[in-house]
Design an enzyme around this catalytic site. Structure first.
Site, mmCIF file in Angstrom:
data_model
loop_
_atom_site.group_PDB
_atom_site.id
_atom_site.type_symbol
_atom_site.label_atom_id
_atom_site.label_comp_id
_atom_site.label_asym_id
_atom_site.label_seq_id
_atom_site.Cartn_x
_atom_site.Cartn_y
_atom_site.Cartn_z
ATOM 1 N N TYR A 28 -9.612 -5.975 -24.532
ATOM 2 C CA TYR A 28 -10.051 -4.691 -23.980
ATOM 3 C C TYR A 28 -9.639 -3.531 -24.891
ATOM 4 O O TYR A 28 -10.393 -2.577 -25.066
ATOM 5 C CB TYR A 28 -9.458 -4.501 -22.576
ATOM 6 C CG TYR A 28 -9.782 -3.155 -21.983
ATOM 7 C CD1 TYR A 28 -11.032 -2.897 -21.442
ATOM 8 C CD2 TYR A 28 -8.837 -2.130 -21.972
ATOM 9 C CE1 TYR A 28 -11.341 -1.650 -20.903
ATOM 10 C CE2 TYR A 28 -9.134 -0.889 -21.438
ATOM 11 C CZ TYR A 28 -10.392 -0.658 -20.909
ATOM 12 O OH TYR A 28 -10.684 0.589 -20.379
ATOM 13 N N GLU A 29 -8.446 -3.636 -25.475
ATOM 14 C CA GLU A 29 -7.938 -2.567 -26.331
ATOM 15 C C GLU A 29 -8.419 -2.694 -27.774
ATOM 16 O O GLU A 29 -7.926 -2.003 -28.661
ATOM 17 C CB GLU A 29 -6.406 -2.534 -26.271
ATOM 18 C CG GLU A 29 -5.901 -2.087 -24.919
ATOM 19 C CD GLU A 29 -4.398 -1.919 -24.836
ATOM 20 O OE1 GLU A 29 -3.665 -2.419 -25.726
ATOM 21 O OE2 GLU A 29 -3.944 -1.281 -23.866
ATOM 22 N N GLU A 86 5.363 -2.342 -20.897
ATOM 23 C CA GLU A 86 4.691 -2.764 -22.127
ATOM 24 C C GLU A 86 3.221 -3.052 -21.889
ATOM 25 O O GLU A 86 2.367 -2.609 -22.651
ATOM 26 C CB GLU A 86 5.388 -4.003 -22.698
ATOM 27 C CG GLU A 86 4.770 -4.538 -23.956
ATOM 28 C CD GLU A 86 4.904 -3.621 -25.159
ATOM 29 O OE1 GLU A 86 4.143 -3.813 -26.121
ATOM 30 O OE2 GLU A 86 5.757 -2.718 -25.165
ATOM 31 N N VAL A 90 -5.109 -5.669 -15.039
ATOM 32 C CA VAL A 90 -5.696 -6.276 -13.850
ATOM 33 C C VAL A 90 -7.084 -6.763 -14.251
ATOM 34 O O VAL A 90 -7.835 -6.030 -14.907
ATOM 35 C CB VAL A 90 -5.784 -5.257 -12.687
ATOM 36 C CG1 VAL A 90 -6.525 -5.845 -11.503
ATOM 37 C CG2 VAL A 90 -4.387 -4.807 -12.270
ATOM 38 N N GLY A 96 -10.056 -1.998 -8.449
ATOM 39 C CA GLY A 96 -10.531 -1.294 -7.268
ATOM 40 C C GLY A 96 -9.986 -1.866 -5.981
ATOM 41 O O GLY A 96 -10.267 -1.348 -4.905
ATOM 42 N N GLY A 100 -3.556 -2.592 -9.349
ATOM 43 C CA GLY A 100 -2.902 -1.791 -10.381
ATOM 44 C C GLY A 100 -1.892 -0.834 -9.785
ATOM 45 O O GLY A 100 -0.752 -0.737 -10.257
ATOM 46 N N TYR A 134 -3.770 6.844 -14.049
ATOM 47 C CA TYR A 134 -2.362 7.225 -14.124
ATOM 48 C C TYR A 134 -2.145 8.653 -13.624
ATOM 49 O O TYR A 134 -1.187 8.920 -12.903
ATOM 50 C CB TYR A 134 -1.839 7.077 -15.556
ATOM 51 C CG TYR A 134 -1.896 5.673 -16.094
ATOM 52 C CD1 TYR A 134 -1.641 4.573 -15.284
ATOM 53 C CD2 TYR A 134 -2.201 5.436 -17.424
ATOM 54 C CE1 TYR A 134 -1.695 3.275 -15.780
ATOM 55 C CE2 TYR A 134 -2.258 4.143 -17.931
ATOM 56 C CZ TYR A 134 -2.002 3.071 -17.100
ATOM 57 O OH TYR A 134 -2.047 1.801 -17.599
#
Length: 163
Positions: A28-29, A86, A90, A96, A100, A134
């Site tokens: 994903y990153e 770190e 999810v 949803g 998380g 966040y």
């Protein structure tokens, strides 16, 4: 403090699922090639003689669907430990559902229970969904700080020098 029954500390049998989640996060990153974690490494880090890494997992329909890997930090200015998160991940199909938030709540509870004064983590600047999430929890970016990292050849070069 109310405990979310979907969240618990990781157990040795969770290691393969956690490793899979770490790789999914790396994908994903956009950094999958940088991830080299093995199940043996993670098992030793979490459950070896002197664990320095900890993990909470989130369950959905009896399966590990998310994880929060963390370790203790220390603030010299505050004089107490904190938690550095770190990895938080999810599975997309269970986002949803509150997992998380439940994972972060469990870490906040860990902080409160142990008188730790910080819960910190990093987020990629382009990850708008995570940033929005966040901020919705009350987290604030520390824009005045820049993270520096030594790895690979630069780390080896510096580590090979005489002091």
């Amino acid at each position: 403090m109310q405990t979310d029954e979907r969240i618990r500390r990781a157990r040795p049998e969770d290691v393969p699922a956690i490793v899979e989640l770490v790789y999914a996060l790396a994908e994903y990153e956009r950094a999958r090639d940088e991830c080299h974690l093995t199940a043996d490494q993670l098992h030793t880090a979490l459950f070896g003689d002197t664990p320095a890494v900890f993990c909470h997992v989130a369950e959905h329909e009896g399966q590990v669907a998310g994880c929060a890997l963390w370790f203790l930090s220390f603030s010299t200015w505050r004089g107490v430990h904190g938690i550095y998160l770190e990895d938080l991940f999810v599975r997309p199909e269970t986002r949803g559902t509150g997992l998380g938030k439940a994972l972060l709540t469990a870490l906040a509870q860990e902080c409160v229970r142990n008188n730790y004064e910080r819960l910190e983590w990093s987020v990629l600047n382009w990850n708008t969904p995570a940033i929005d999430f966040y901020k919705s929890l009350g987290a604030t970016p520390q824009d005045e700080w820049t993270i520096y990292r030594l790895t690979d050849e630069a780390l080896t070069t510096l580590g090979s020098q005489k002091i």
